[in-house]
Each structure stands twice: as C-alpha cells, then as structure tokens.
Design a protein around this motif. Structure first.
Motif, PDB file in Angstrom:
ATOM      1  N   SER A  83      39.020  36.628  -3.751  1.00 36.87           N
ATOM      2  CA  SER A  83      38.003  35.894  -2.984  1.00 36.87           C
ATOM      3  C   SER A  83      38.335  35.951  -1.498  1.00 36.87           C
ATOM      4  O   SER A  83      39.493  36.116  -1.104  1.00 36.87           O
ATOM      5  N   SER A  84      37.313  35.795  -0.668  1.00 44.73           N
ATOM      6  CA  SER A  84      37.486  35.844   0.781  1.00 44.73           C
ATOM      7  C   SER A  84      37.286  34.441   1.356  1.00 44.73           C
ATOM      8  O   SER A  84      36.777  33.540   0.687  1.00 44.73           O
ATOM      9  N   CYS A  85      37.663  34.290   2.626  1.00 42.18           N
ATOM     10  CA  CYS A  85      37.489  33.001   3.299  1.00 42.18           C
ATOM     11  C   CYS A  85      36.015  32.639   3.450  1.00 42.18           C
ATOM     12  O   CYS A  85      35.670  31.460   3.551  1.00 42.18           O
ATOM     13  N   GLU A  86      35.154  33.644   3.450  1.00 44.44           N
ATOM     14  CA  GLU A  86      33.728  33.374   3.600  1.00 44.44           C
ATOM     15  C   GLU A  86      33.133  32.788   2.325  1.00 44.44           C
ATOM     16  O   GLU A  86      32.163  32.032   2.380  1.00 44.44           O
ATOM     17  N   THR A  87      33.711  33.110   1.170  1.00 46.68           N
ATOM     18  CA  THR A  87      33.120  32.664  -0.096  1.00 46.68           C
ATOM     19  C   THR A  87      33.866  31.509  -0.741  1.00 46.68           C
ATOM     20  O   THR A  87      33.273  30.723  -1.467  1.00 46.68           O
ATOM     21  N   GLU A  88      35.181  31.410  -0.487  1.00 41.84           N
ATOM     22  CA  GLU A  88      35.969  30.327  -1.065  1.00 41.84           C
ATOM     23  C   GLU A  88      36.970  29.818  -0.043  1.00 41.84           C
ATOM     24  O   GLU A  88      37.715  30.628   0.542  1.00 41.84           O
ATOM     25  N   SER A  89      37.019  28.495   0.133  1.00 40.10           N
ATOM     26  CA  SER A  89      37.961  27.949   1.104  1.00 40.10           C
ATOM     27  C   SER A  89      38.052  26.441   0.982  1.00 40.10           C
ATOM     28  O   SER A  89      37.234  25.790   0.313  1.00 40.10           O
ATOM     29  N   ILE A  90      39.075  25.886   1.637  1.00 34.71           N
ATOM     30  CA  ILE A  90      39.193  24.452   1.884  1.00 34.71           C
ATOM     31  C   ILE A  90      39.085  24.282   3.396  1.00 34.71           C
ATOM     32  O   ILE A  90      39.903  24.837   4.144  1.00 34.71           O
ATOM     33  N   VAL A 106      39.195  21.527   6.473  1.00 35.58           N
ATOM     34  CA  VAL A 106      39.698  20.183   6.740  1.00 35.58           C
ATOM     35  C   VAL A 106      39.170  19.738   8.104  1.00 35.58           C
ATOM     36  O   VAL A 106      39.319  20.455   9.101  1.00 35.58           O
ATOM     37  N   TYR A 107      38.575  18.529   8.139  1.00 32.89           N
ATOM     38  CA  TYR A 107      37.919  18.022   9.348  1.00 32.89           C
ATOM     39  C   TYR A 107      38.596  16.741   9.837  1.00 32.89           C
ATOM     40  O   TYR A 107      39.012  15.892   9.030  1.00 32.89           O
ATOM     41  N   ASP A 108      38.676  16.614  11.146  1.00 33.42           N
ATOM     42  CA  ASP A 108      39.314  15.461  11.781  1.00 33.42           C
ATOM     43  C   ASP A 108      38.277  14.368  12.018  1.00 33.42           C
ATOM     44  O   ASP A 108      37.841  14.124  13.148  1.00 33.42           O
ATOM     45  N   GLY A 109      37.863  13.713  10.932  1.00 35.30           N
ATOM     46  CA  GLY A 109      36.852  12.684  11.060  1.00 35.30           C
ATOM     47  C   GLY A 109      36.217  12.368   9.719  1.00 35.30           C
ATOM     48  O   GLY A 109      36.655  12.855   8.660  1.00 35.30           O
ATOM     49  N   PRO A 110      35.127  11.566   9.733  1.00 37.02           N
ATOM     50  CA  PRO A 110      34.559  11.054   8.488  1.00 37.02           C
ATOM     51  C   PRO A 110      33.603  12.002   7.768  1.00 37.02           C
ATOM     52  O   PRO A 110      33.120  11.673   6.690  1.00 37.02           O
ATOM     53  N   SER A 111      33.287  13.175   8.360  1.00 36.44           N
ATOM     54  CA  SER A 111      32.316  14.063   7.723  1.00 36.44           C
ATOM     55  C   SER A 111      32.620  15.508   8.070  1.00 36.44           C
ATOM     56  O   SER A 111      33.500  15.807   8.900  1.00 36.44           O
ATOM     57  N   THR A 112      31.845  16.413   7.476  1.00 34.98           N
ATOM     58  CA  THR A 112      32.010  17.844   7.760  1.00 34.98           C
ATOM     59  C   THR A 112      31.412  18.223   9.112  1.00 34.98           C
ATOM     60  O   THR A 112      31.487  19.392   9.506  1.00 34.98           O
ATOM     61  N   ASP A 113      30.824  17.268   9.815  1.00 32.01           N
ATOM     62  CA  ASP A 113      30.369  17.504  11.191  1.00 32.01           C
ATOM     63  C   ASP A 113      31.460  17.197  12.200  1.00 32.01           C
ATOM     64  O   ASP A 113      31.281  17.436  13.397  1.00 32.01           O
ATOM     65  N   SER A 114      32.582  16.660  11.737  1.00 29.62           N
ATOM     66  CA  SER A 114      33.708  16.348  12.625  1.00 29.62           C
ATOM     67  C   SER A 114      34.429  17.641  13.019  1.00 29.62           C
ATOM     68  O   SER A 114      34.223  18.690  12.418  1.00 29.62           O
ATOM     69  N   PRO A 115      35.306  17.560  14.040  1.00 31.14           N
ATOM     70  CA  PRO A 115      36.043  18.764  14.467  1.00 31.14           C
ATOM     71  C   PRO A 115      36.873  19.357  13.330  1.00 31.14           C
ATOM     72  O   PRO A 115      37.472  18.631  12.526  1.00 31.14           O
ATOM     73  N   LEU A 116      36.897  20.695  13.259  1.00 29.36           N
ATOM     74  CA  LEU A 116      37.639  21.400  12.210  1.00 29.36           C
ATOM     75  C   LEU A 116      39.133  21.422  12.554  1.00 29.36           C
ATOM     76  O   LEU A 116      39.535  21.897  13.619  1.00 29.36           O
ATOM     77  N   LEU A 117      39.949  20.883  11.638  1.00 31.60           N
ATOM     78  CA  LEU A 117      41.402  20.932  11.823  1.00 31.60           C
ATOM     79  C   LEU A 117      41.991  22.249  11.347  1.00 31.60           C
ATOM     80  O   LEU A 117      42.934  22.781  11.948  1.00 31.60           O
ATOM     81  N   GLY A 118      41.461  22.795  10.265  1.00 33.57           N
ATOM     82  CA  GLY A 118      41.994  24.042   9.737  1.00 33.57           C
ATOM     83  C   GLY A 118      41.226  24.499   8.511  1.00 33.57           C
ATOM     84  O   GLY A 118      40.433  23.741   7.931  1.00 33.57           O
ATOM     85  N   GLN A 119      41.467  25.760   8.140  1.00 32.25           N
ATOM     86  CA  GLN A 119      40.819  26.344   6.968  1.00 32.25           C
ATOM     87  C   GLN A 119      41.877  26.995   6.095  1.00 32.25           C
ATOM     88  O   GLN A 119      42.784  27.683   6.595  1.00 32.25           O
ATOM     89  N   ILE A 120      41.779  26.790   4.793  1.00 29.74           N
ATOM     90  CA  ILE A 120      42.728  27.337   3.830  1.00 29.74           C
ATOM     91  C   ILE A 120      41.960  28.219   2.861  1.00 29.74           C
ATOM     92  O   ILE A 120      40.914  27.807   2.333  1.00 29.74           O
ATOM     93  N   CYS A 121      42.448  29.427   2.640  1.00 28.34           N
ATOM     94  CA  CYS A 121      41.776  30.322   1.701  1.00 28.34           C
ATOM     95  C   CYS A 121      42.802  31.194   0.995  1.00 28.34           C
ATOM     96  O   CYS A 121      44.016  30.965   1.127  1.00 28.34           O
ATOM     97  N   ASN A 122      42.332  32.200   0.279  1.00 28.00           N
ATOM     98  CA  ASN A 122      43.192  32.975  -0.613  1.00 28.00           C
ATOM     99  C   ASN A 122      44.332  33.668   0.118  1.00 28.00           C
ATOM    100  O   ASN A 122      45.415  33.853  -0.445  1.00 28.00           O
ATOM    101  N   ALA A 130      50.932  30.202   4.228  1.00 27.38           N
ATOM    102  CA  ALA A 130      51.627  29.006   4.697  1.00 27.38           C
ATOM    103  C   ALA A 130      51.383  27.885   3.700  1.00 27.38           C
ATOM    104  O   ALA A 130      50.567  28.014   2.777  1.00 27.38           O
ATOM    105  N   ILE A 131      52.117  26.776   3.892  1.00 27.76           N
ATOM    106  CA  ILE A 131      51.821  25.541   3.163  1.00 27.76           C
ATOM    107  C   ILE A 131      51.220  24.590   4.196  1.00 27.76           C
ATOM    108  O   ILE A 131      51.956  23.977   4.982  1.00 27.76           O
ATOM    109  N   PRO A 132      49.908  24.491   4.264  1.00 29.76           N
ATOM    110  CA  PRO A 132      49.268  23.738   5.345  1.00 29.76           C
ATOM    111  C   PRO A 132      49.601  22.240   5.262  1.00 29.76           C
ATOM    112  O   PRO A 132      49.481  21.609   4.206  1.00 29.76           O
ATOM    113  N   ILE A 133      50.026  21.690   6.382  1.00 31.02           N
ATOM    114  CA  ILE A 133      50.264  20.259   6.540  1.00 31.02           C
ATOM    115  C   ILE A 133      49.487  19.836   7.786  1.00 31.02           C
ATOM    116  O   ILE A 133      49.824  20.241   8.906  1.00 31.02           O
TER     117      ILE A 133
END
Length: 575
Positions: A52-59, A61-77, A81-84
């Motif tokens: 899978s690619s980052c475009e089709t599958e991912s986690i 993470v947003y710095d706030g209460p919704s997916t409209d908040s600033p993006l902290l990071g993206q995790i994919c296949n 790293a071990i994201p913290i």
C-alpha cells in the motif's frame, strides 16, 4: 482494550489502543485532556496492507480536535521510524484510512498526559569518541512513562558501534510497550536501525558519525532497564565517484568510469535511465548522451529556474536477495542566470555526493531583410539607409520545444564595449523608441523591428546589445507573457534564467559612399603634391629678386639726394 472498532473519543490520562481494521476504513480517534498537560502519542506497531502507498493507506495525526487542525505527521507502510508525536493544544486527533485490499490491519497506539515539570531527567548529548550511558535509576527499575533521547556524535569519517552489556525491558513480540529504538543519524527522522525489548544484549552500528537512541516506557511492568557502551570506529576514505555531467541547450551527457562501477560491484549491464530503452555507449567509459526532452527526463519550472532531471539506476539483476549497495545517480540540468548549471547527485544507501560544472545558453541574434525572417543578413558591417526598417531576431538553440524567448531589454551604442552614450530601444519589455515594434513570443524566437538612426557627433557605427529571458511555455504567468513592466511595477526579483547577446555594427550607406570619395580625393592630392612644391619654389625666388631690386634702388636714391644738398649749400671762393 475494548476500543470501538472504528473511531472513539478519550479523556483518560493514559490508555493503550489495540486497533484492528479491514478494507475501506475511514476512522477518527480524538484524545482530549482536561488538565494543563501535553499529550504524547506513541505508534509503536502498525501493519498496513502489503504494497500500500501513503496515498491509499495511512495514519494522519492532527494537533487539535479535528482533521481540520494542523497536521503533526503521517504514518504509512514505508515509515522507517517509531513515531512519537506530541500536541501543542489540549487535544490530539488521528485518522486511519485503508484501501480496498482484503487484509486485516493491526495498529497499537499508547498515549498519556505529561507535564515538563514532572518529566524524568534523562537523555542528552554524547560527543566523546567513546562512552557509556544507562536508563534512569539503573540498576533499579526504570520509572513509568519514561521518554529519553540520547544523541551520539563522534569525529568525522567514523561510525558508531553501540553495545548493550545489560538489558531488561518488558517483553513483547512486537516491542509495543517498553522499548529502545536506534536511528542511523542525528535525529529520529534519519532511518531506523532497529528496536529491542525483553531480555537480550542487542548491538547496533551506524553508517556515519551520528546515532540517536530513544527509550520509551508505558505505565506498567517496570524492570531494570539497560547499561550501554558506544565506541567510534574510523571509516576508510570514501570512494570518489569517477563521473561527470555536461549540459547544453540541447542535451545532457553522463560519463561513468567502469572502475567506479566495479568498486560498487556493478557493470554497464546494471545501468538504466528513467526510460530503460535508452542505453549507453560503452567504450573506455560508459556514456549516456540524449536530448533534454527524451529518455524519461522530467522538466520542472522552479520559479526562477528550469530544471531537467533524470536518474541513472544501478540495481542487481536475476537475484532474489542482494548484498550490493543500491545506487541512484540523480542528474539535473538547471537553466539559470547566464548559464546552465549541472548538478549530479549520487546516492549510495542514503549517502549523497554532488558533482557540478557550468555551461551557457546557446542564444544568437541576427538581422533579416523582411518581416518573414527567412533571409538573414550575413555581411558585417550591415550598411543601410537612414530611417530604413531593420528586422531583428533572437534565436534559442534548444531541443526543448516548450520554451519561449522574450526580448527584455535592448540598447544601442556607437561603441562595441557599450560605453557612454547608449540609447534604449527596449527596456523591461517596454518600447522606448517610437519606431520599435515587437512581435509576440514565438517558440524559440524573439523578434522586433526599428528604423535606422545614427549617433550625433560620434562614429557612424551602431551596435545592439539585448537581454533575453527564457521561459517555460507551460507557465501562463511567466515573464515572457507579461510583456512591458513599467519602473513602478517592475519585479524586485531578478530573472535567473537570463542572458544577453550582441550584434553589429550597423552603418549608413552614405557613410560608405563618403568613404569612397575621401579615398579618391586623397589619391588626387598625392599626385598633385610635386607640382605644388615646384610652384612654391618659383614664387619664393621671384619674391627674393624683387626685394633685392627695391633695396638697390632705395640706396641709389638716398645717395643722389645727399649729393644735391651739399652742392647748394657750399660757399663760393673769391678769385
């Protein structure tokens, strides 16, 4: 445990989330804190669908209460790293999306609230050639909710060997709860070497003089921790790539030596460009030479430069596994300023080496006899009549059809070095002479016409110098399409892909005729010179003769007058 299958909201101070998802999921989890603390989320295990690619599958993470908040990071296949991740607000949100592949995805997320004042004092900078460090409280049990980062830096041209003499962390098959993670570089973004937990004595080795070690623990099952020792190992002198890159307006040429490829364990059969059908010519060296717009070359308009990029890949063939280095040679021809700058990146397992050289745009300027611009004027100087229309064309010689030529500025001067005085025909794309007419940009040609003139009190020659701008024709708002820019509206930025060219001289036909007459008169004067000299000699002799005659007559008259006066006044003697 007990987490809803697709999304939930939490406000507990800490919690472990075991998440299992299938195809076509789109689930949101929100973590909300009630106290003045920071949220730390650890994504210690994630299993996406294979390939899978980052475009089709991912986690995400947003710095706030919704997916409209600033993006902290993206995790994919392919996350290495071990994201913290930590929030800067009172909430943290993460979204997991999956594609349509039938596969069971598994994720483990642990979060907790913490404050800086209560954080465990651990980690730091280690810069000695050799050293040791331990987990907090070692050999006693390490604290709960520990997060430590050690940055190890040794001398240049060395690598680091890290050995754990004693090691005891909570045991888990995927090291989801308590673990150490070791990274090959100065940060946690430089590639994961590995992670460890349980009872073992792991060792790790970096590829350079920097290494980062992370210790993370949860809120239960604390053990002795670890004691570690690191040593620096000198690296052999790096193999310098025997390679070169040459760029022109038409093509790029890459030359590689066979010995360099052999040092990497490759030969010419392992090489290919973006387009594998483009093959090199093999003699004493290996040469790729191809037009800028072929062999899979990509073009990018970067605002103030145009870059052509291709990649030479070196990869083993016919094997299931390999222990050879994976090498990519990224070649870039960047068109900017008055030159073409060539850049070659050679990557060997994330090690990048650069090779640069320089060239120039191939631009020319010519006069033509009509607005068809089909018959260039080949003679120099170009003799014309005063006020005659002069047709001028600037040409870019390039294999890239998607370029435009724009005449930005054109000045005239009676001197070839363009010293004072000068006269503006075109300035910043604006016609400054009433007779100038510019034609719209046409592919590789910039055209204009003007009426001939001459500079008063100066030589009859006129030279032209024009500044030319090269643009990507796909850019509808480039300098080439904006035309005249007045002084008050002019761009403050310089056009880095700009060059200039010179043509001349232009001379008036009457100056040609005057030059011919002057030559004839000079010859006639030379023939008459002996006669003039002879005539001058006779005239001088005649003047001298007349002068002598006048002097003699004057002397005689004077004597005669004196004699008559003496006789009149002489007394008579008596007899």
């Amino acid at each position: 445990t007990g987490t809803p299958r697709c999304g939930a909201s939490f406000n507990q101070p800490s919690k472990a989330l075991v998440i299992e998802l299938n195809a076509n999921a789109n689930c949101v989890w929100q973590i909300q804190r009630n106290t003045n603390q920071t949220i730390r989320a650890i994504f210690s295990s994630f299993q996406f669908a294979p390939s899978s690619s980052c475009e089709t599958e991912s986690i995400k993470v947003y710095d706030g209460p919704s997916t409209d908040s600033p993006l902290l990071g993206q995790i994919c296949n392919d996350t290495d790293a071990i994201p913290i991740l930590e929030s800067s607000s009172d909430s943290l949100t993460f979204l997991i999306t999956t594609n349509s592949v039938v596969f069971t995805r598994n994720f483990f997320v642990f979060y907790y609230f913490f404050s800086e004042t209560g954080a465990v004092n651990c980690g730091g900078e280690l810069i000695a050639p050799n050293g040791t460090f331990t987990s907090p409280n070692y050999p006693a049990a390490h604290p709960e909710l520990t997060y430590c980062v050690w940055h190890i830096q040794t001398e240049k041209n060395s690598k680091i060997n890290l050995q754990f003499q004693d090691f005891f962390l909570e045991l888990d098959q995927n090291c989801r709860f308590d673990f150490i993670a070791v990274y090959d570089g100065p940060t946690t973004n430089t590639g994961l070497i590995g992670k460890a937990c349980g009872r073992t004595q792991p060792s790790f080795e970096s590829s350079s003089n920097a290494m980062t070690v992370v210790l993370s623990t949860d809120d239960s099952n604390s053990y002795r921790g670890f004691s570690a020792e690191y040593t620096s190992i000198p690296l052999p002198a790096p193999v310098q790539p025997d390679a070169s890159l040459t760029c022109s307006s038409d093509s790029m040429t890459i030359v590689l030596s066979k010995s360099y490829l052999a040092s990497l364990g490759y030969n010419e059969t392992h090489l290919q460009l973006n387009d594998p059908s483009c093959r090199p010519v093999v003699t004493d060296s290996i040469v790729f030479s191809f037009p800028l717009t072929s062999c899979g070359t990509t073009k990018q308009d970067e605002g103030q430069s145009i870059t052509y990029t291709n990649i030479v890949s070196l990869s083993p063939t016919g094997n299931v596994i390999t222990r050879q280095k994976s090498v990519e040679i990224i070649v870039k021809c960047r068109m900017e300023n008055n030159s073409t700058v060539e850049i070659m990146y050679i990557t060997e397992n994330n090690i990048i080496q650069n090779i640069t050289s320089a060239g120039r745009y191939n631009v020319s300027i010519s006069f033509y006899d009509s607005d068809s611009f089909s018959n260039p004027i080949l003679e120099s100087p170009y003799y014309i009549d005063l006020n005659q229309t002069i047709f001028t064309q600037v040409s870019l010689h390039s294999a890239d059809p998607n370029l435009l030529v724009f005449v930005d500025t054109c000045i005239a001067s009676p001197q070839s070095d363009f010293g004072s005085p000068t006269y503006d025909l075109i300035r910043s794309g604006c016609n400054k002479d009433d007779t100038v007419v510019t034609y719209p940009p046409l592919e590789h040609y910039g055209r204009f016409k003007f009426n001939a003139f001459r500079f008063l009190r100066y030589l009859p020659s006129v030279y032209l110098q024009c500044d030319i701008v090269i643009c990507d024709s796909d850019d509808t708002d480039s300098r080439c399409t904006r035309g005249c820019i007045s002084r008050q509206k002019r761009d403050t930025s310089s056009y880095m892909w700009k060059t200039n060219t010179v043509i001349g001289p232009i001379r008036l036909k009457r100056d040609l005729r005057s030059a011919g007459r002057s030559e004839s008169l000079t010859k006639a004067d030379a023939e008459e010179t002996p006669n003039l000299q002879q005539h001058s000699f006779y005239t001088l002799s005649f003047v001298v003769l007349i002068s002598n005659i006048i002097i003699v007559v004057a002397v005689i008259l004077k004597y005669h007058i004196k004699h008559q006066a003496g006789y009149g006044y002489q007394k008579l003697q008596s007899s």
